[in-house]
Design an enzyme around this catalytic site. Structure first.
Site, short mmCIF file in Angstrom:
data_model
loop_
_atom_site.label_atom_id
_atom_site.label_comp_id
_atom_site.label_asym_id
_atom_site.label_seq_id
_atom_site.Cartn_x
_atom_site.Cartn_y
_atom_site.Cartn_z
CE LYS A 252 -3.84 2.05 2.66
NZ LYS A 252 -4.59 1.97 3.94
CB SER B 52 -7.84 3.98 2.91
OG SER B 52 -6.98 3.32 3.82
CB SER C 211 -7.93 1.10 5.79
OG SER C 211 -8.67 2.28 5.70
N1 GLN Z 1 -12.55 4.62 6.63
C1 GLN Z 1 -11.96 5.03 7.86
C2 GLN Z 1 -11.52 6.46 7.74
O1 GLN Z 1 -11.81 7.06 6.78
C3 GLN Z 1 -10.79 4.14 8.20
C4 GLN Z 1 -9.62 4.42 7.34
C5 GLN Z 1 -8.44 3.59 7.72
O2 GLN Z 1 -8.54 2.58 8.41
N2 GLN Z 1 -7.29 4.04 7.28
O3 GLN Z 1 -10.92 7.00 8.61
#
Ligand code: GLN
Length: 470
Positions: free
Chosen positions: A61, A137, A161
């Site tokens: 990632k 994400s 994410s």
């Molecule tokens: N969707 C969540 C956020 O927008 C979690 C994102 C993540 O785990 N990086 O913060």
């Protein structure tokens, strides 16, 4: 012919060990798959040249720093950033088993989002249905694994994410216990929540990759040594395992009927496999997890993102006026809407006079969520629920409504707030799209999660290859 759609990392390693294929052939098979399918999916922001060697390729990632390889965090702010050092997780992947970085995967900007649509470089599409999102994400990593563009991948999980995109793409993904995997060299979002973890085609690959990543790192003082080594699961039975079903997490109105049905079948399977299944309740976690996260995560993000000012780090506007204007314009032009929204909320929550009312209060609630989970683990070894209330949604469906987007993580966030590990295991399809099961355990219970995940995976027999590629 190497079928990258079906090949697991374990099988790939065996083929190389037995000299049935070479490292070069394996690498090229993934490159061909990328050339063929990634123009449609857009999982990768950067694809690497073969560094040579026999290790299994690994997608990473793009919030994870890689020496000599661009690391953008999905942001224009870091468009030209090429780290001079590897994140510890990358060092470990290379050193331990010679894993080779295949490329960098798309992500919501600074890992803020649930659909990968917040990437400054355009969205990733779901391999099961390219009109839909892969989750976020870490949508790039999850979609790459399910489309056979990489045998496995690294993700990062702050509030879901790894787990949520794994659910939406039909992968196995682990968010590890906070503190078991180093954050050194990882672009920081919310430091008390961020954890790197594996995304894979099955539970054994996921467990193996976790064993490569985990352990104390002197460069990250929040890390600890694992209390016991990672064990690759191989047991089909769940005899003696106590599985708790938190009612609020399984009966919430946001859960789609098709998701509920697939998870229900998995719960019945637990009993058939010999587990002791019972109900429990986590009322505070569901009501307060999300609001509490959306104070703490933005507060920490506002502090972490302060370094991107065009001087210390990041993009600098070409037409700066005076110093203040240069800062302002660089941040305005370099950052997208979602990071800006969070910096505003976070700065507000931390400001003098509001700190106790918002940030301080959220930290107290966080402790209560951890206690509520700890009480449930006095009676149960693992807790089970859907990972995401819905299957993959259409691109654009939630971009105009941040709150609707935030609700995607309703079920993944509470355990993240409590520092607990969580494993997503695919448990079937709803309308032809993958449904993910979330297994939560106490701190350091990864081996137990792998064991339960493996037994369920074996019994469910989910086919991880998207129907359109079969
Ligand atoms: N969707 C969540 C956020 O927008 C979690 C994102 C993540 O785990 N990086 O913060």
């Amino acid at each position: 012919m190497i079928d990258t759609l079906r090949l697991t990392a374990e099988q790939a390693a065996h083929l190389i060990r037995d000299r049935e294929i070479t490292g070069v052939e394996l690498w090229e098979a993934y490159r061909r798959a990328i050339d063929e399918r990634d123009p449609e999916l857009h999982c990768f922001l950067h694809v690497c040249d073969d560094p040579g060697g026999d290790g299994v390729p690994l997608a990473v990632k793009d919030v994870i720093g890689t020496r000599g390889i661009p690391t953008t965090a999905g942001s224009k702010m870091l468009e030209h950033y090429v780290p001079v050092y590897d994140a510890t997780v990358v060092t470990r992947a290379k050193a331990g088993h010679g894993l080779r970085v295949l490329g960098k995967t798309n992500t919501d900007e600074f890992a803020m989002g649930s659909s990968t649509e917040n990437s400054a470089y355009g969205p990733t599409r779901n391999p099961w249905d390219p009109t839909r999102v892969p989750g976020g994400s870490g949508g790039g990593s999850a979609a790459a694994v399910s489309a056979g563009l990489a045998p496995w991948a690294l993700g990062s999980d702050t509030g879901g994410s790894i787990k949520q995109p794994s659910a939406l793409c039909g992968n196995v993904g682990l968010r590890p216990t906070y503190g078991t995997v180093s954050r050194y060299g990882v672009v920081a979002f919310a430091s008390s929540l961020d954890q790197v973890g594996p995304v894979a085609k099955n539970v054994r690959d996921c467990a193996f990759l976790y064993s490569v990543l985990a352990g104390r790192d002197p460069c990250d003082s929040t890390t600890v040594e694992l209390p016991s080594p990672v064990q690759l699961p191989d047991r089909d039975s769940l005899a003696g395992v106590r599985v708790g079903i938190p009612t609020e997490f399984n009966e919430h109105e946001a859960i789609e009927p098709g998701v509920r049905a697939a998870v229900q079948r998995a719960i019945e399977l637990c009993s058939e496999l010999g587990a002791e299944v019972g109900e429990c309740s986590l009322p505070l976690s569901l009501d307060y997890g999300l609001p509490c996260y959306y104070l703490i995560a933005p507060a920490e993000a506002s502090s972490n993102l302060a370094r991107y000012d065009g001087v210390r780090y990041g993009y600098r506007t070409p037409d700066a006026g005076d110093r203040l204007e240069m800062y302002t314009r660089s941040r305005d032009e370099g950052l997208g809407d979602e990071p800006k929204r969070r910096i505003l909320v976070g700065t507000y929550a931390l400001s003098a006079g509001y700190y106790d009312a918002y940030y301080g209060q959220a930290q107290k609630v966080r402790t209560m969520l951890a206690r509520e989970h700890a009480a449930a683990f006095e009676r149960f070894d693992v807790l089970l629920s859907p990972t995401s209330p819905s299957v993959a949604f259409e691109l654009g469906a939630k971009t105009a409504d941040p709150l609707a987007m935030y609700l995607s993580d309703l079920l993944t966030i509470p355990s993240c707030m409590a520092g607990l590990p969580g494993l997503n295991v695919p448990c079937g399809l709803s309308d032809g799209l993958p449904v993910g099961l979330q297994l939560i355990g106490p701190q350091f219970s990864e081996n137990r999660l792998f064991e339960v995940g493996y037994a369920l995976e074996t019994a469910i027999g989910f086919d991880p290859v998207p129907e359109r590629y079969r």
